[in-house]
Design an enzyme around this catalytic site. Structure first.
Site, mmCIF file in Angstrom:
data_model
loop_
_atom_site.group_PDB
_atom_site.id
_atom_site.type_symbol
_atom_site.label_atom_id
_atom_site.label_comp_id
_atom_site.label_asym_id
_atom_site.label_seq_id
_atom_site.Cartn_x
_atom_site.Cartn_y
_atom_site.Cartn_z
ATOM 1 C CD GLU A 74 -8.503 39.266 18.152
ATOM 2 O OE1 GLU A 74 -7.448 39.234 17.477
ATOM 3 O OE2 GLU A 74 -8.938 38.277 18.775
ATOM 4 C CD GLN A 96 -13.980 34.797 22.181
ATOM 5 O OE1 GLN A 96 -12.971 34.150 22.306
ATOM 6 N NE2 GLN A 96 -14.923 34.487 21.309
ATOM 7 C CG PHE A 100 -8.248 38.071 23.624
ATOM 8 C CD1 PHE A 100 -6.902 37.915 23.941
ATOM 9 C CD2 PHE A 100 -9.157 37.203 24.206
ATOM 10 C CE1 PHE A 100 -6.478 36.918 24.817
ATOM 11 C CE2 PHE A 100 -8.746 36.204 25.078
ATOM 12 C CZ PHE A 100 -7.402 36.063 25.388
ATOM 13 C CG HIS A 143 -9.216 35.235 29.611
ATOM 14 N ND1 HIS A 143 -7.993 34.671 29.375
ATOM 15 C CD2 HIS A 143 -10.049 34.716 28.668
ATOM 16 C CE1 HIS A 143 -8.081 33.827 28.357
ATOM 17 N NE2 HIS A 143 -9.314 33.840 27.911
HETATM 18 C C1 TPP Z 1 -5.816 37.197 20.237
HETATM 19 C C2 TPP Z 1 -6.878 36.317 20.792
HETATM 20 N N1 TPP Z 1 -8.146 36.492 20.393
HETATM 21 C C3 TPP Z 1 -9.141 35.754 20.911
HETATM 22 C C4 TPP Z 1 -8.889 34.790 21.849
HETATM 23 C C5 TPP Z 1 -10.031 33.985 22.490
HETATM 24 N N2 TPP Z 1 -9.955 32.596 22.066
HETATM 25 C C6 TPP Z 1 -9.383 31.640 22.853
HETATM 26 S S1 TPP Z 1 -9.290 30.160 22.082
HETATM 27 C C7 TPP Z 1 -10.055 30.743 20.704
HETATM 28 C C8 TPP Z 1 -10.239 29.839 19.521
HETATM 29 C C9 TPP Z 1 -8.926 29.306 19.049
HETATM 30 O O1 TPP Z 1 -9.101 28.492 17.945
HETATM 31 P P1 TPP Z 1 -7.880 27.705 17.307
HETATM 32 O O2 TPP Z 1 -6.788 28.673 16.973
HETATM 33 O O3 TPP Z 1 -8.410 26.895 16.204
HETATM 34 O O4 TPP Z 1 -7.316 26.808 18.484
HETATM 35 P P2 TPP Z 1 -8.096 25.653 19.252
HETATM 36 O O5 TPP Z 1 -8.886 26.296 20.330
HETATM 37 O O6 TPP Z 1 -8.953 24.931 18.276
HETATM 38 O O7 TPP Z 1 -7.006 24.804 19.803
HETATM 39 C C10 TPP Z 1 -10.388 32.086 20.859
HETATM 40 C C11 TPP Z 1 -11.085 32.917 19.846
HETATM 41 C C12 TPP Z 1 -7.549 34.628 22.234
HETATM 42 N N3 TPP Z 1 -7.192 33.721 23.140
HETATM 43 N N4 TPP Z 1 -6.572 35.394 21.690
#
Ligand code: TPP
Ligand code: TPP
Ligand code: MG
Ligand code: MG
Lengths: 341, 376, 376, 341
Positions: A74, A96, A100, A143
């Site tokens: 971010e 999002q 976040f 959230h």
């Molecule tokens: C700081 C932050 N930004 C955005 C989010 C929203 N978010 C939840 S899961 C996700 C994707 C995560 O991808 P990855 O790190 O590859 O983990 P995966 O979901 O594939 O296990 C996002 C953008 C969050 N939880 N935390």
């Protein structure tokens, strides 16, 4: 009358109801079509259309260069947007969820809010930062934060939040058109609220900074914004039974704060309650109470009270209903406005 | 021709005084391709007991995933991020931990927590929504499931560092996704870990996506394991669906950390077979063909092939594993079907060690409202 | 013995479907030792005119540093972070830029800004304290001097990206310190740059310290240039006191960026000869011996040796350079000795494009106070 | 009487004056000597003793393992401190300046403030985050922010700020001893303020959360904290000439907020002004005004007013004097408290 009902009443016949989500999408679409410098960026905003689908279809219409799925970072997103704005673009950044946006706070507080000032106006940053905020959707921790206090306390930012479908369109257009950075707070739980607003004849785009009296009344004024507007309108309906005729003011923007509209209302009614989801302590409500009291002191029959979220971390889904300002809590508070005096 | 002989260069150039070439023993570049064990000569060295244990855990893990997803459909869970396809990483992460070690899971890693011994109902509390963290982290040494991405990584470093200062034999294993590697906290955590030589292991489950965003939009690095180079720690690349390989690479890293060798970054290449969560629509960003291609590389399948080839997998074993999994699922289903007992006053109990006057007043207000409601 | 022949492994293991080995042309590991030009055969290829220009600029830069520090003693500057010892990096950074390129300086890099053409009084405004940024960034395409460390890096990426999208021939050059590389913003910026293939060059001036903290407490990496590996961009290590080497490495990187080759990370090994700022006491954290060792590796000295060896440095040139520097210093001193003209009402002028009602009221209040003060 | 004068008056004879900086150093030293779980960490806190020398000598006395120069990364510092606290340590984190705490806001808001709550009390985080804050020292941009609004709006944090040398010691000891995270705001420009406080007989450590009446008066109450206390005491002295006898309340902690002390004072005087350096809009003053007004409504002769920093980014050094609440502005505001009525 609920917001939706009001909106329906106000709209010409024959329109199909649209949701706030659709109005937001349309606002970005129209802004992008009109102005090639408008770019949308964030996590999952492209191919997916955002986790709330607010950017749905934009990547397809305008291409990935203008609607960009960024890496997951971010501060990087907002920092890159700063650089893009330095070069003349108008980035619309999606965070999002409320919590976040926190990793981007250094960029926000030290650059986005200050760049115009630091450069004596030579380098304004017309960035819109869209932040879905607030609770009431059964979201798990991180959230559902109502983070407006942080933005409101940061000079240099505009802080805008729509409560109606029409405003979602009009205020987002105005925010994107603004030459200043705008934190655009989108009440998540109103994303699927509907009105007869039509994308075919979008409302005129007025400058941000004017509050709207959503319901006139004589007994007391409810001052609110965003997710709490429908609750306040409902409370105002219910209050009729108690013999109270409540006025409801929707602030629409917290910065600039439309003191004139609020003060005029409270001077007329002599009583006021500020309602918001954010925690009370240090939340925007204190500021509003302080200003209104200063300007309306001799018109007030009772201190201006507040109905807010408790001073606690946002609760888990199954307990959030106890935290959120509801109709009963608003009416209980209105009852405390010293009616006997 | 030496420098001195050059026309015009009549002096001896020296390197900058402060600069010293580093000669760390740690390998600089990670494996050229994902390390594999199953179906290779290396599989020979793996203890059959361990393989069979892995098998049972994998089957149970798969069943756990199915049950949790079913619970979302019944409205018993608000949301569930599945680890179908990633079970090898989740299970191996739990198995390599010693009693006193700590696990730092991301929001997706309830399975790793359960495999470590956490009650699945407690693991799912967050996603059911009756509280945030459903367990006492100290009990099984599992940090709270962490939703803000990568923010758990500096915690793991700090905890490992504190344990080392105290002289305790504790290693922290932190899990993070491919998307999470882009966050600043990832960078800061790995840098702190390397500078402090903290006993911590970072396992990146590269499951191909961060919600809808594929790895190619997340990084231009040769691999995520290559990021280790910039911190001066070993980086390993491993086939994340080959549980024997993940177990081996993780064990080595844990051992290195335990014996003062500092942190390791491991990238496990795997795939998220289901949508991001039950609320996600994966068809918006990926085709069936891609998912199908991974079916043949399923972690259970890979292990089954190996066990079968070695004659270690008879029907009885398969049945027993299935049964064990069904028992777990049935118990979980039953317990999750009971409504959790809620006390709204909990909202005020753990904000501070001692309630402030303001909170006391607010608690009294809610108490009064609840009493009035009950009375009416 | 192939895998198939193994007892027990009767199937063909495949790598995970999604995994592809990357075969980028970019070199994976940076130079084994800092790249040098002066006093090496490579110096032969450097245009003598460029060397002489560098010489004049270095001498001017050294004089600028001395003058600025003197101004702090006279109370004309609130604070000054000196670049004595780092002039080769500062000057080379300015010289490699084309007219349309952008410079993103950190708070220390006023010299680079001045060498790019910025009026030194405007460059020093921040440190004098009459305003923040003392210049219009668009005029010389110099972003505001950036104090929050590493936060300017994503700006550089965003600007370069925007320029590329527009089809403009613009490269952004961003400066950062060794300490700044530990910040999350460094990581996020480099990752964005690599993923977007943005035309941006990152120059890390590794001057050995972040205030009092030496590099060894900042990173365990073989070099800061090695961090490039984790982003999939070329990393270069260069002797930061060898202006010809810095110029060469920077020029190559700028050219690569300009022609679509994406970003480069460059670590220039140099040394901060003076304290962090005039307010700092460097004796608290480093010994004289270390500083002395660097005197023989002074950027001006290195270039003088080369020029002398080649017969390019006569007394006239030396005198002319000195004189030019003195003229600059005298003019700067004189102009800085004049009190800046201040208008307190400026406080309210540039907070927003249009003043809010609240700000108008506050401005009126201050106006009234000032009027009352003037009247009394 | 200035703070220093008061402090001198209060201290037994024969003590050598000590600065607030020294009292803070001593507080950490004593805490570390008493409790081996106390660790100090941050940028330049070890060898250098911090840019303000507040940790001077600690690394020498306790070694680098307990007084640690970290890599330069604020989120990493605070995040690592979280992990250390999870393992039973009591980290005392120094943020080098107010604005350089912003990169750590995600860790602060999403973990530090919430961990006890998230884990039903199983994982409290006894972390003290020391933040030098405020202006008045001629610092350039990003070095003078009054960032307390952000902390105050975050449930789960305590927010403490000393205004006297004695309190610097006592409150820092109490903060380190607290089982909850404390944001400990150190008013930079009081670092070199002095009193006869002696490190040999440090004040008793009382729990945080109690305001102190620093000057009693009958006409009106000045409610303030941190860097503005000496200004308010000076204003109270000057007000005597105008015939006003001002009471001055030093909040000492913003969270918990000692409503009882403040309300008792304002009920007595009937008039109040809140004074702080932070920008007014959305700053802590609004909260204080709202609470005090609610509780004192019928005792108030005039609305509670505020004297605060303007709603602008912190000014450059040469202009800061116009921004900071000064004696004149405080007296002008007291004059507006409707004395004629
Ligand atoms: C700081 C932050 N930004 C955005 C989010 C929203 N978010 C939840 S899961 C996700 C994707 C995560 O991808 P990855 O790190 O590859 O983990 P995966 O979901 O594939 O296990 C996002 C953008 C969050 N939880 N935390
Ligand atoms: C985000 C942030 N944290 C802390 C500081 C305070 N600070 C100013 S300079 C400095 C050291 C910077 O070291 P380095 O990056 O190596 O640059 P150098 O000073 O050597 O040029 C620190 C910690 C800051 N300016 N920004
Ligand atoms: Mg992923
Ligand atoms: Mg440095």
């Amino acid at each position: 009358m609920t917001t939706a009902a009001r909106d329906r009443a106000a709209a010409p016949a024959g329109r199909k109801p649209a949701t706030m989500a659709q109005a937001l999408t349309r606002a970005m679409r129209d802004a992008m079509a009109e102005d090639p410098t408008v770019h949308v960026m964030g996590e999952d905003v492209g191919t997916l259309g955002g986790v709330f689908r607010i950017t749905d279809g934009l990547a397809k219409e305008f291409g990935e260069d203008r609607v960009t799925d960024t890496p997951l970072a971010e501060a990087g997103i907002l920092g890159a947007a700063v650089g893009m704005a330095m070069y003349g673009l108008r980035p619309v950044v999606e965070m999002q969820f409320d919590a976040f946006a926190y990793p981007a706070f250094e960029q926000l507080l030290s650059h986005v809010a200050k760049m115009r000032n630091r450069t004596r106006g030579a380098m304004p940053l017309p960035i819109t930062i869209r932040v879905p905020y607030g609770g009431g959707i059964g979201g798990v921790e991180h959230h559902c934060d109502s983070s407006e206090a942080y933005y409101v306390a940061t000079p240099g930012l505009h802080v805008v939040t729509p409560a109606t479908v029409e405003d979602a369109y009009g205020l987002l257009r105005a925010s994107i058109a603004s030459d200043d950075p705008v934190v655009f707070l989108e009440p998540k739980r109103l994303y699927w609220s509907k009105s007869d607003w039509s994308p075919e004849a979008p409302a005129a785009v007025e400058p941000i900074g004017r509050a709207a009296v959503r319901r006139t009344g004589a007994s007391a004024t409810l001052i609110t914004y965003g997710p709490s507007l429908p609750v306040c309108l409902e409370a105002a309906e219910a209050a009729k039974e108690e013999g109270w005729d409540l006025e409801v003011v929707d602030l629409r923007s917290l910065v600039p704060f439309d003191e004139e509209t609020v003060v005029a209302s409270v001077r007329r009614t002599g009583r006021a309650v500020v309602v918001h989801e954010a925690s009370g302590f240090g939340g925007p409500g204190g500021e509003i109470v302080a200003r209104v009291t200063e300007r309306c002191f001799h018109h007030l029959e009772a201190p201006v009270l507040r109905v807010t979220g408790f001073d606690i971390p946002y609760p888990p889904p199954m307990l959030e209903k106890h935290h959120l300002p509801g109709v009963d809590r608003i009416l209980d508070t209105v009852a405390r406005l010293q009616w006997e005096n | 021709m030496t420098v001195q002989e050059l026309p015009g260069a009549s002096y001896q150039p020296t390197p900058p005084p402060a600069w010293r070439p580093r000669t760390d023993a740690a390998p600089l570049l990670p494996d050229a391709e994902p390390h594999r064990v199953l179906g290779t000569p290396a599989a020979d060295r793996v203890d059959p007991e361990l393989m069979l244990r892995c098998y049972r855990e994998l089957v149970r893990g798969r069943r756990y995933n199915a049950q949790a997803t079913a619970l979302t459909k019944q409205g018993r869970l608000a949301v569930y991020p599945s680890t179908v396809g990633q079970e090898a990483c989740e299970i191996a992460a739990a198995l390599v931990l010693q009693e006193q070690d700590w696990l730092f899971p991301s929001y997706r890693d309830t399975l790793a927590a359960v495999a470590r011994g956490l009650d699945p109902v407690q693991a799912l509390t967050l996603l059911r929504g009756d509280w945030h963290t459903g367990y006492d982290p100290h009990e099984h040494r599992i940090a709270p499931l962490c939703t803000p991405l990568a923010t758990q990584l500096p915690h793991a470093v700090g905890l490992a560092h504190a344990a080392r200062l105290k002289g305790d034999d504790v290693v922290a294993l932190a899990l993070v996704g491919d998307g999470g590697t882009s966050e600043g906290d990832f960078h800061e955590a790995l840098n702190f870990a390397a500078v402090w030589r903290a006993p911590v292991v970072f396992l990146v489950q590269n499951n191909g996506f961060a919600i809808s965003v594929p790895l190619a939009k997340q990084t231009a690095a040769p691999s995520l394991a290559h990021k280790a180079v910039g911190y001066g720690m070993p980086g390993r690349l491993v086939d994340g669906n080959d549980i024997a390989a993940v177990h081996e690479v993780l064990s080595e890293a844990m051992e290195r950390a335990r014996t003062g060798g500092g942190p390791t970054l491991i990238e496990a290449v795997t795939y998220r077979m289901e949508a991001h969560t039950n609320a996600d629509d994966a068809t918006r960003y990926r085709g069936d063909a891609e998912v199908e291609a991974w079916r043949d590389h399923d972690p259970i399948l890979l292990l089954e092939r190996e066990l079968t080839a070695r004659g270690l997998l008879d029907d009885k074993t398969v049945e027993a594993a299935k049964e064990e999994a069904e028992t777990m699922a049935a118990a979980l289903r039953e317990r999750m079907n009971a409504d959790p007992v809620l006390d709204p006053m909990d909202l005020f109990t753990h904000v501070y060690a001692e309630q402030t006057d303001q909170l006391r007043a607010q608690a009294a207000q809610l108490r009064a409202e609840l009493d009035a409601e009950a009375a009416s």
